[in-house]
Design a protein around this motif. Structure first.
Motif, mmCIF file in Angstrom:
data_model
loop_
_atom_site.group_PDB
_atom_site.id
_atom_site.type_symbol
_atom_site.label_atom_id
_atom_site.label_comp_id
_atom_site.label_asym_id
_atom_site.label_seq_id
_atom_site.Cartn_x
_atom_site.Cartn_y
_atom_site.Cartn_z
ATOM 1 N N UNK A 109 0.711 -1.082 -0.082
ATOM 2 C CA UNK A 109 0.042 0.039 -0.074
ATOM 3 C C UNK A 109 0.974 1.399 -0.135
ATOM 4 N N UNK A 110 2.067 1.477 0.704
ATOM 5 C CA UNK A 110 2.851 2.490 0.835
ATOM 6 C C UNK A 110 3.546 2.514 -0.511
ATOM 7 N N UNK A 111 3.882 1.574 -1.203
ATOM 8 C CA UNK A 111 4.685 1.614 -2.269
ATOM 9 C C UNK A 111 3.776 2.186 -3.599
ATOM 10 N N UNK A 112 2.567 1.826 -3.654
ATOM 11 C CA UNK A 112 1.594 2.267 -4.477
ATOM 12 C C UNK A 112 1.156 3.596 -4.581
ATOM 13 N N UNK A 113 1.000 4.008 -2.946
ATOM 14 C CA UNK A 113 0.552 5.199 -2.809
ATOM 15 C C UNK A 113 1.638 6.445 -2.418
ATOM 16 N N UNK A 114 2.722 5.923 -2.802
ATOM 17 C CA UNK A 114 3.879 6.723 -2.542
ATOM 18 C C UNK A 114 3.963 7.362 -1.033
ATOM 19 N N UNK A 115 3.555 6.481 -0.110
ATOM 20 C CA UNK A 115 3.738 6.801 1.502
ATOM 21 C C UNK A 115 2.586 7.434 1.866
ATOM 22 N N UNK A 116 1.605 7.700 1.046
ATOM 23 C CA UNK A 116 0.387 8.670 1.577
ATOM 24 C C UNK A 116 -0.602 7.633 2.064
ATOM 25 N N UNK A 117 -0.644 6.422 2.046
ATOM 26 C CA UNK A 117 -1.618 5.625 2.859
ATOM 27 C C UNK A 117 -0.811 4.413 3.431
ATOM 28 N N UNK A 118 -1.047 4.477 4.810
ATOM 29 C CA UNK A 118 -0.380 3.409 5.352
ATOM 30 C C UNK A 118 -1.423 2.703 6.496
ATOM 31 N N UNK A 119 -0.989 1.674 7.173
ATOM 32 C CA UNK A 119 -1.877 1.004 8.287
ATOM 33 C C UNK A 119 -0.984 1.146 9.559
ATOM 34 N N UNK A 120 -1.848 1.355 10.731
ATOM 35 C CA UNK A 120 -1.400 0.972 12.126
ATOM 36 C C UNK A 120 -1.917 -0.365 12.528
ATOM 37 N N UNK A 121 -0.713 -1.293 12.862
ATOM 38 C CA UNK A 121 -1.158 -2.737 13.188
ATOM 39 C C UNK A 121 -1.688 -2.552 14.631
ATOM 40 N N UNK A 122 -2.691 -3.399 14.991
ATOM 41 C CA UNK A 122 -3.372 -3.885 16.274
ATOM 42 C C UNK A 122 -3.268 -5.292 16.491
ATOM 43 N N UNK A 123 -2.088 -5.866 16.565
ATOM 44 C CA UNK A 123 -2.345 -7.522 16.833
ATOM 45 C C UNK A 123 -2.664 -7.868 18.070
ATOM 46 N N UNK A 124 -2.613 -9.100 18.434
ATOM 47 C CA UNK A 124 -2.975 -9.772 19.786
ATOM 48 C C UNK A 124 -4.434 -9.409 20.011
ATOM 49 N N UNK A 125 -5.394 -9.306 19.421
ATOM 50 C CA UNK A 125 -6.678 -8.884 19.795
ATOM 51 C C UNK A 125 -6.729 -7.667 20.642
ATOM 52 N N UNK A 126 -5.987 -6.673 20.308
ATOM 53 C CA UNK A 126 -6.117 -5.483 21.199
ATOM 54 C C UNK A 126 -7.398 -4.506 20.931
ATOM 55 N N UNK A 127 -7.974 -4.991 19.909
ATOM 56 C CA UNK A 127 -9.130 -4.278 19.498
ATOM 57 C C UNK A 127 -10.347 -5.326 19.553
ATOM 58 N N UNK A 128 -10.188 -6.207 20.356
ATOM 59 C CA UNK A 128 -11.259 -7.257 20.529
ATOM 60 C C UNK A 128 -11.272 -8.668 19.649
ATOM 61 N N UNK A 129 -11.839 -9.583 20.046
ATOM 62 C CA UNK A 129 -12.012 -10.931 19.562
ATOM 63 C C UNK A 129 -12.166 -10.805 17.850
ATOM 64 N N UNK A 130 -12.096 -11.860 17.277
ATOM 65 C CA UNK A 130 -12.309 -11.735 15.773
ATOM 66 C C UNK A 130 -13.957 -11.584 15.622
ATOM 67 N N UNK A 131 -14.874 -11.996 16.437
ATOM 68 C CA UNK A 131 -16.161 -11.917 16.355
ATOM 69 C C UNK A 131 -16.342 -10.390 16.622
ATOM 70 N N UNK A 132 -15.743 -9.871 17.570
ATOM 71 C CA UNK A 132 -15.828 -8.202 17.932
ATOM 72 C C UNK A 132 -15.101 -7.373 16.841
ATOM 73 N N UNK A 133 -14.075 -7.748 16.563
ATOM 74 C CA UNK A 133 -13.782 -7.032 15.501
ATOM 75 C C UNK A 133 -14.327 -6.956 13.888
#
Length: 334
Positions: A55-79
């Motif tokens: 995504x960063x390559x194609x957008x030349x760095x204008x779009x990217x993600x922040x990772x939230x691993x380890x169920x930080x934002x909830x279980x799979x059903x919740x997310x």
């Protein structure tokens, strides 16, 4: 006083201009939330990195993600719920747990429809299968769009004792993912199914709430499930497939060009993440053997297959027409 006024005005204009530039830069560099329930070092984590890099390559760095691993934002059903409401931009979760929003997603959890690693990797990277899965989710899910597929290998059974034949599951309390396919198949093997969030499995194995669980080898390793369940039986009964979803809120905010970048990043994951996931599985198996985990490699799968294969078509039919279509496509991939 007039001179001071002129300089004050100039300073105000300069400050405003700098603010506009700063605002413009912030608008040009957008970061999205990307959630998943597995920790760093998992196949999910590799997928997130791969997606972000493309995504960063194609957008030349204008779009990217922040990772939230380890169920930080909830279980799979919740997310899954949160991506539908737009509270999370992207989620990567198992197709089995995505069945809470679209039951037909359970087609990928039907046992023994994947003939080993190579077959699973080919299926997940097949453009026709990806398109069919997008249609499957679009038929039911609101507020989110499935954009790519991924893997965490094949699933195996683990507990305190080995599983060498299907008879070894008789009366066993087995933690399974919440899909109708699991609920139909494991009881056919003689087990009692128990549903719970992945984060609860370690304690459940430790306390005896469940006797056994099933998952990929790397997940078994990095989540230390070998501590309460030191015997891993390589049943290969099911593919550990996953899907990437984007919220409709995030999708609608993108330009047509940006949407193409996002889809291309998802395609990158579909094509390349499964191989990384299986490599992680092989590495994890070696690590487990070194630390003394008992690995049962000579599982007699014939008994499992004799029970599961006759009900594959019925399960897909009960799920719905999209599931029937996907099952046929899985079987056609060589």
């Amino acid at each position: 006083m007039r001179t001071l006024g002129r300089w004050s005005l100039a300073a105000i204009l300069a400050t405003a201009a700098m603010g506009a530039l700063t605002f413009g830069a912030a608008a040009q560099n957008r970061q999205f939330s990307f959630a998943y329930d597995q920790p760093k070092g998992s196949g999910y984590d590799a997928a997130a990195d791969m997606f972000n890099n493309k995504l960063m390559e194609l957008s030349k760095g204008t779009l990217s993600i922040n990772k939230y691993p380890g169920a930080q934002l909830g279980t799979e059903a919740q997310t899954m719920q949160k991506v539908q409401t737009g509270d999370i931009d992207f989620v990567f979760l198992s197709t089995a747990n995505a069945s809470t929003a679209q039951p037909e997603s359970g087609v990928f959890s039907i046992h023994f429809i994947f003939n080993g690693e190579n077959h699973a990797m080919k299926v997940l990277g097949d453009p026709k299968v990806i398109a069919a899965m997008r249609d499957l989710y679009a038929a039911k899910i609101t507020g989110a769009h499935m954009i790519g597929l991924g893997s965490q290998g094949l699933r195996h059974i683990y507990g305190k004792k080995p599983v060498q034949t299907v008879a070894d599951l008789k009366g066993i309390k087995m933690r399974v993912q919440a899909t109708v396919t699991e609920d139909a198949t494991f009881p056919a093997y003689g087990a009692q199914v128990v549903h719970m969030a992945f984060g609860e499995v370690y304690t459940a194995l430790q306390t005896g709430v469940v006797d056994m669980a099933e998952n990929g080898i790397n997940n078994y390793l990095i989540n230390k499930h070998y501590e309460p369940a030191p015997v891993l039986s390589l049943t290969e009964h099911e593919a550990n497939n996953a899907a990437i979803f984007i919220s409709d809120k995030a999708w609608s905010s993108l330009s047509e060009e940006q949407k193409k970048w996002v889809l291309a990043a998802a395609d990158e994951v579909s094509r390349n993440e499964p191989k990384i996931a299986f490599d992680l599985e092989h590495q994890a198996l070696g690590k487990l053997e070194k630390i003394g985990v008992k690995v049962v490699k000579n599982v007699d799968k014939n008994g499992f297959m004799q029970i599961s294969k006759p009900i594959q078509d019925k399960l897909a039919g009960d799920l719905g027409p999209n599931a029937v279509k996907v099952l046929a496509m899985v079987r056609q991939v060589q």
